[in-house]
Motif scaffolding. Sequence first.
Motif, mmCIF file in Angstrom:
data_model
loop_
_atom_site.group_PDB
_atom_site.id
_atom_site.type_symbol
_atom_site.label_atom_id
_atom_site.label_comp_id
_atom_site.label_asym_id
_atom_site.label_seq_id
_atom_site.Cartn_x
_atom_site.Cartn_y
_atom_site.Cartn_z
ATOM 1 N N VAL A 1 0.892 -1.104 0.203
ATOM 2 C CA VAL A 1 -0.133 0.004 -0.134
ATOM 3 C C VAL A 1 0.961 1.233 0.045
ATOM 4 C CG1 VAL A 1 -1.563 1.294 1.322
ATOM 5 C CG2 VAL A 1 -1.925 -1.318 1.318
ATOM 6 N N ARG B 1 -4.862 3.574 2.814
ATOM 7 C CA ARG B 1 -4.993 2.200 3.512
ATOM 8 C C ARG B 1 -6.031 1.324 2.385
ATOM 9 N NH1 ARG B 1 -10.289 1.764 4.957
ATOM 10 N NH2 ARG B 1 -11.515 3.831 5.162
ATOM 11 N N ASP B 2 -5.952 -0.239 2.846
ATOM 12 C CA ASP B 2 -6.714 -0.782 2.047
ATOM 13 C C ASP B 2 -7.985 -0.965 2.994
ATOM 14 O OD1 ASP B 2 -7.633 -3.172 0.853
ATOM 15 O OD2 ASP B 2 -6.227 -4.576 1.546
ATOM 16 N N SER C 1 -10.863 -1.880 5.475
ATOM 17 C CA SER C 1 -10.895 -2.125 6.635
ATOM 18 C C SER C 1 -12.204 -2.437 7.365
ATOM 19 C CB SER C 1 -10.038 -1.107 7.580
ATOM 20 O OG SER C 1 -10.024 -1.605 8.931
ATOM 21 N N GLY D 1 -6.980 4.816 -0.783
ATOM 22 C CA GLY D 1 -5.661 4.114 -0.852
ATOM 23 C C GLY D 1 -5.329 3.993 -2.284
#
Length: 788
Positions: free
Chosen positions: A536, A540-541, A543, A584
Motif C-alpha cells: 500500500v 489504506r486498504d 478495513s 488508498g
Amino acid sequence: MFKNYFLVTIRNLLKNRVYSFINVAGLSIGICCSILILLWVFDETSYDSFIPKSDRLYQLMVNAEFDGKVNSWNSVPLPTYQAMKDADVNIKNAVVTNWGGEHLLNVDENPIMKEGYYVGEEFLEMFEFPLLYGDAASVLDDASAIVITESTAKALFGDEDPINQIIRVDDKSDLKVSGILKDVPSNSSFEFDFLIPYSQWRQASPWVVENEDNWGNYSFQVFLELNDPANEEAVESSIKNILIEHGEEDLKPELFLHPMLRWRLHSEFENGLEKGGMIDYVNLFTIIAVFILIIACINFMNLATARSERRAREVGIRKSVGSRRIDLMGQFLGESIFISLMAFVIAILLAQLLLPLYNDLVEKELAINYTSGLFWLCSMSIILLTGLIAGSYPAFYLSSFQPVKVLKGKVKVGKKASTPRKVLVTLQFGFSILLIIGTIVIYEQIQLVKGRQLGYDQTNLITVDFTEEIGKNYDVLKQELLQSGAVEAVTRSNSSITQINSNNFVGWPGKPEDQRVIFTTIATEYDYAETMGIKVLMGRDFSRDFVSDTSAIVINKAALEIMGLEEPIGTQLDLWGDKRTLIGVVDDVMMGSPYQEVKPMFMILDPDWTNAVSIRLTKGRALEASLAEVKDIFSQYNAAYPFEYTFVDEEFQKKFTTINLTSKLANLFAILTIIITGLGLFGLASYTAEQRTKEIGIRKVLGASVLSIVSIMSKDFSRLVIISFLVSAPIAWWLLNMYLERYPIRTEVAWWIFPITGLFALTFALIVVTTQSLKAAQANPVNSLRSE
C-alpha cells in the motif's frame, strides 16, 4: 536399365561407406525434423476444420475506441443474441454461450469435476459436434437436460446406458442426460465434457435474466451462422451499428464478424484489424522445416560434387558407349531419390521413436496417420522433392563431362566444383548462425519478462474456485483456516490474481471529456492486499473498522499516474453513476499479460461478486501438511466438492507457454541444424584432405610443420564461416527486431550476441576441420609420394 542403375547405386553406397553414412544421416535428421515440425503445423492449421459448417460460422466481436486506439474483444451484451436473429436475412442462426468452466457432476456419490458450457439450444445445430445419441435440433430444448461426452458418460455411469439418467450439477440442479457426444477433438476451439441449455442458466442465475435487456454489460459470447460466407461483408455492414443504436455511444462500438477458421491462427488484433497470432509461429516453424531440409540437401550436393572425380570415368565410359546426357541425369537423379527414400524410411522410424518426447515438449497428442492419403501424398512429395533438389546439381554437373577429356584424365572436377560448394557451405552456416542468434534473443526476452516486478508475493499462495457452499460458510471457513496455523491470510475476489475478469471506466476530477481509459476491476473483501502481499503506497486498504468502505475505492499506481491527482486520498471518483471515496493507492500488480505494461486498476469492496478464494499458506511449514489441514477444513464447509487448488506461481507460468515452446523448439532445431552442418563439413573436410594428400606430403618433405599445414587447410573454411556470419548477422538483427515488435515489453537485440555467435560458429567449424586436417598432416609423406 533400371536394374543396372539400381546395382550401380548400391555399389557406390557400399564403396563409399563414410560418405554414404553422412548423406543418409544428414538427410534422415533433416527429414525427421521436418516431419515433426509439419505434424505440429498441420495440427495448428487444422483447428475446427472437422466441423462441417466451419466456413459459415463466426464469432460476434466488438471494436471500440479507448486508451487512444481501437480495441477489439469477443464479449458482447446478452441482448445481441436475440437481436442477431432478426438483424439480417443472411444470418441463418445465432447462439449464446458463457465462457465455460469447471462444474461438479455427481452420480451416486461419485463426484467429478468436468469442463462444460451453458449454450443456447441452437449450439449443436450450428456447430454439429457428432452426437452418438440424440437429435441436435432438440437435445438442448429442455431446461432440465444435459448433454455429455462419451468419456464423461463412462466416468459417471461405467457400462450403464446414461440416457435419461440423472446427474446432479454443482450440488443444486438435477439434470437428465438427453444426449451423448463423441469426445471433442483436441484441435477444437471449444473444449468441453458436457453442455447445459441456456434456459437452465436463466433459471439458476438471476444475473443472466437481469442482463437480457442490458446493452452495457459485455459478458457473453454470441456466434452466428450465415447462409453463405460470401455474404460476410453485407452482414457486417448491417449489424455494425447495433450497439450504438441501443445507446452505447461513448466508445463508438462497432460489431464485426470473426470467421471460425481464423479463430486459432488469427486471434490478435491491433487498431481494429487482425494482427497475427499463432499464424506467426506456424509460418516461422514452416520456414525452419524447409531450411533444415535444404541444409540436409546441401550436404548431399556438396559431397556428390566433391567426389565427382571418382565417377568421371564412369560418365566418360557411359557416354562413349552411347549413353545420352538425359540418361545420365536420370541415373544420378534416381540415385539421389533412392537415397532420399532410404533417409525417409529412417526418418519415419526416428520420428515415431521421438514422438512421445516431442508430444511432451509441444503439449499435444500428435501422431503419424499412416492410413491417411494426405500423409502418403506428403511423404512422396518430400521424397521426390528432396531427391530432386539434392540430386539436381550433381546430375547436371556430372552429366556435362566430355568423354574424351575425362578418359584422358584431363578433367579436374574437384577444383571446378569448389565455388558452388563454398556458396552452399556459406548458406548452411548462415542459417545455423541465424538460428543460434534467434535462440539467444528469445531466451533473453523470456528472462526479461520473467524478471519483471510482479507487485505481489507468489510464495505459498494458492487459489480455490468459489462455490455457493463456500459463500454460505465463508466467514466460519476463513476463521478456522486462520486458527489452524496452516494459513496466514485469506481473501476472496472476482478473479484470481493471475487473471483479469472485468474492465470498467472511472471518472475523476479534471478528466478530459474525450479521454477514455479502461480500468482493470477487482471486486474483493477485506485483507486482499495483505493476502496477496501487495504494498500500500498511500492511504489504506479496506478495513472492518470503516463502515463507509462499501462506497470506497482503491486504485493502483498506474491509475494514479493517468489521473494526475496531487492529493489523491479523499478524492471522489465516479463509478457506475455513483461517487466513491478514494481511500488508498497500491503498487502495480501484474495480473494480465507479462508482455504489456500494467493497466490502471481499481478495487471495490463487494464480497458478493466472487469467483476465487485466495489463501496464503504459512511460510516455514511443510506444504503437504498445510495443504492437508486446509483440505480437511474445506471438506467440512464445502463437502460436495473435491478439494482442488492451483498454486499461483504455476498458474502464472502458463502465461509463457507459447514463448517457452518457441524457445524450446528453436533450441532443439538449432542444435540439429548444427549437427547436420557438422556432418556435411566433416565429409567435405575429409574429402579436401584426401584431395590434397600429395600437396601435404611435399610440404612436409620441405619442412612444413603440422600446425602450418592444419592452418593452411583450415583457412578456406574459416573464410567461409566469416562470410556467412557477415551475411546472416544483419538479417538476423532485422528479423528478430521485427519478431520482438509483437511485445510491448521487449528486450533489445544486444550487440554482444553477434560476436559470441560468430566465435562459436568459427570454433565449431575449426574443430570439425582440424580433426581431418590433423589426420592428413600427421600421415607419412612416403605413402603419399610413393607413386610420384
